[in-house]
Design a protein around this motif. Structure first.
Motif, short mmCIF file in Angstrom:
data_model
loop_
_atom_site.label_atom_id
_atom_site.label_comp_id
_atom_site.label_asym_id
_atom_site.label_seq_id
_atom_site.Cartn_x
_atom_site.Cartn_y
_atom_site.Cartn_z
N GLY A 1 1.16 -1.07 -0.17
CA GLY A 1 -0.51 -0.04 -0.57
C GLY A 1 1.32 1.45 -0.06
N ALA A 2 2.04 1.33 1.03
CA ALA A 2 2.58 2.51 0.68
C ALA A 2 3.48 3.22 -0.80
N PHE A 3 3.88 1.35 -1.19
CA PHE A 3 4.44 1.65 -2.07
C PHE A 3 3.49 2.25 -3.37
N ILE A 4 2.25 1.90 -3.23
CA ILE A 4 1.05 2.19 -4.04
C ILE A 4 0.86 3.98 -4.08
N ALA A 5 1.25 3.95 -2.70
CA ALA A 5 1.09 5.87 -2.59
C ALA A 5 2.21 6.32 -3.04
N GLY A 6 2.77 5.69 -3.29
CA GLY A 6 4.21 6.59 -3.40
C GLY A 6 4.11 6.75 -5.09
N MET A 7 3.89 5.91 -5.69
CA MET A 7 3.57 5.49 -7.03
C MET A 7 3.16 6.86 -7.19
N LEU A 8 1.86 7.21 -6.84
CA LEU A 8 0.50 7.71 -7.19
C LEU A 8 1.08 8.72 -7.11
N ILE A 9 1.36 9.53 -5.94
CA ILE A 9 2.52 11.14 -5.86
C ILE A 9 3.59 10.93 -6.51
N SER A 10 3.90 9.88 -7.58
CA SER A 10 5.29 10.49 -8.20
C SER A 10 5.15 11.11 -9.41
N GLU A 11 3.73 10.59 -9.72
CA GLU A 11 3.14 10.97 -11.27
C GLU A 11 2.65 12.38 -11.07
N THR A 12 3.06 13.40 -10.05
CA THR A 12 2.65 14.39 -9.76
C THR A 12 3.45 15.64 -9.82
N GLU A 13 3.09 17.44 -9.52
CA GLU A 13 4.30 18.04 -8.87
C GLU A 13 4.81 18.10 -7.66
N PHE A 14 4.28 17.80 -7.01
CA PHE A 14 4.48 17.49 -5.74
C PHE A 14 5.51 16.18 -5.45
N LYS A 15 5.95 16.01 -6.03
CA LYS A 15 7.08 14.33 -5.39
C LYS A 15 7.78 15.34 -5.05
N LEU A 16 9.08 16.39 -5.35
CA LEU A 16 10.30 16.51 -4.78
C LEU A 16 10.50 17.10 -3.18
#
Length: 366
Positions: free
Chosen positions: A249-264
């Protein structure tokens, strides 16, 4: 001792150990492991059982998987698919296969109480196939070698290993169940993972982006951080309810956020939590180490170390050459990936919990 007293003692020893190891220019991970050994049930026994810190260790794994999800990118995977799926997949499969074959060979040489069936050796092979994403990537970045040929090889293999964690987290409990239900449990676990991934990734990306935008417009660092913790732990809880691992679940949450401009911004905010909680994970690993047994079995421990490093080095170097790399790049790639990694410890612990490994063999490997 009360729970609070135990936590204060643990923090005090951990701070002292990390400062000491920093002064000696050694990685803080060694400090955390040393703390675990000292306070564990096989040494001074301050913590008779690792249960007191088990939940903190689980959180460490959750945040580690979240940051790995942040680094995951479908375009990057597509551009490096030959290295990731080819070399990475071949390395994992070859390491697990060789471990099973050698294990069955060792069964003929080991005493009866140390012999293990093929599923146990397969689980052990999955644990040993892992390399340390955190340490190796840090070294490559510091040496500015990430864009070199061997750097791309190493990154591709590490990326595949990180992805392979998901099926391995399903495979090992299924192997532990054994019997005629093995393939049924394995198919059921993979089907659950596929459904959860499809639903969360397919339906979650747009709502995730919209919600993060709303939170970011409030211009509150506190609110953004609280929201980040909620999403990470919330997704972990959803997958646990579905009968899968918290880490998925944590991995999926990270994947979803990685596609947004808020990643950094997210990477910067989550780093202190990940490092501290991952430190507790290494403390619990140290607590499992049985020093009297290791001392009594030291020759076997050293033999195990040499055999594992040499075999993994030869597998990776041979496969890298087979994928058209020079001998120099093959050696550099193999040297970086031959040592084990933090997720090997996770899988080793999971195999022990599912009664797949003999305690003495597990201690040699640990």
């Amino acid at each position: 001792m009360s729970g609070l007293t135990l936590i204060v003692v643990l923090l005090s020893i951990a701070v002292f150990a990390v400062v000491l190891f920093r002064l000696m220019h050694l990685p803080p991970v060694l400090g955390y492991l040393s703390v675990g050994v000292l306070i564990g049930p096989h040494s001074f026994g301050l913590f008779p059982s690792s249960d007191a810190t088990a939940h903190l260790a689980e959180l460490g794994i959750v945040f580690l998987m979240f940051t790995i999800g942040l680094e995951f990118s479908l375009p990057k995977l597509t551009s490096m698919r030959r290295v990731v799926l080819g070399l990475g997949g071949a390395q994992l499969a070859a390491t697990m296969l060789v471990c099973v074959l050698l294990g069955l060979l060792f069964n003929a040489l080991l005493p009866a109480e140390l012999q293990m069936p093929a599923p146990s050796w397969l689980a052990l092979g999955g644990a040993l196939a892992m390399s340390s994403t955190a340490i190796v990537m840090k070294i490559l970045t510091e040496k500015l070698e990430l864009d070199s040929m061997h750097g791309r090889n190493i990154f591709g293999v590490l990326l595949f290993q990180d992805l392979a964690i998901v099926p391995l987290l399903i495979l090992i409990p299924a192997l532990g169940s054994g019997g005629d239900n093995l393939w049924l449990l394995l198919r059921l676990g993979l089907l659950k993972a596929a459904v959860v991934l499809t639903v969360l990734l397919g339906l979650g990306q747009k709502p995730m982006h919209a919600w993060l935008t709303i939170v970011a417009r409030r211009r509150s660092q506190e609110l953004f951080m609280l929201n980040l913790l909620l999403m990470t732990l919330g997704f972990a809880l959803l997958t646990e309810i579905a009968g899968l691992s918290l880490a998925l679940g944590a991995f999926i949450a990270g994947m979803l956020i990685s596609e947004t401009e808020f990643k950094l911004q997210v990477e910067d905010d989550i780093l202190p939590f990940k490092d501290i909680l991952l430190g507790f994970f290494f403390v619990t690993m140290g607590m499992q180490l049985n020093l009297p047994l290791i001392y009594a079995e030291l020759p076997w421990v050293l033999i195990t170390l040499l055999v594992l490093l040499i075999i993994k080095f030869l597998i990776i170097a041979t496969l890298t050459r087979a994928f058209g790399n020079s001998a120099g790049n093959a050696v550099r790639t193999a040297l970086a990936l031959a040592p084990a990694g933090e997720f090997g410890l996770v899988l080793l612990t999971l195999a022990l919990q599912n009664n797949l490994l003999n305690e003495k063999v597990a201690q040699w490997v640990l």
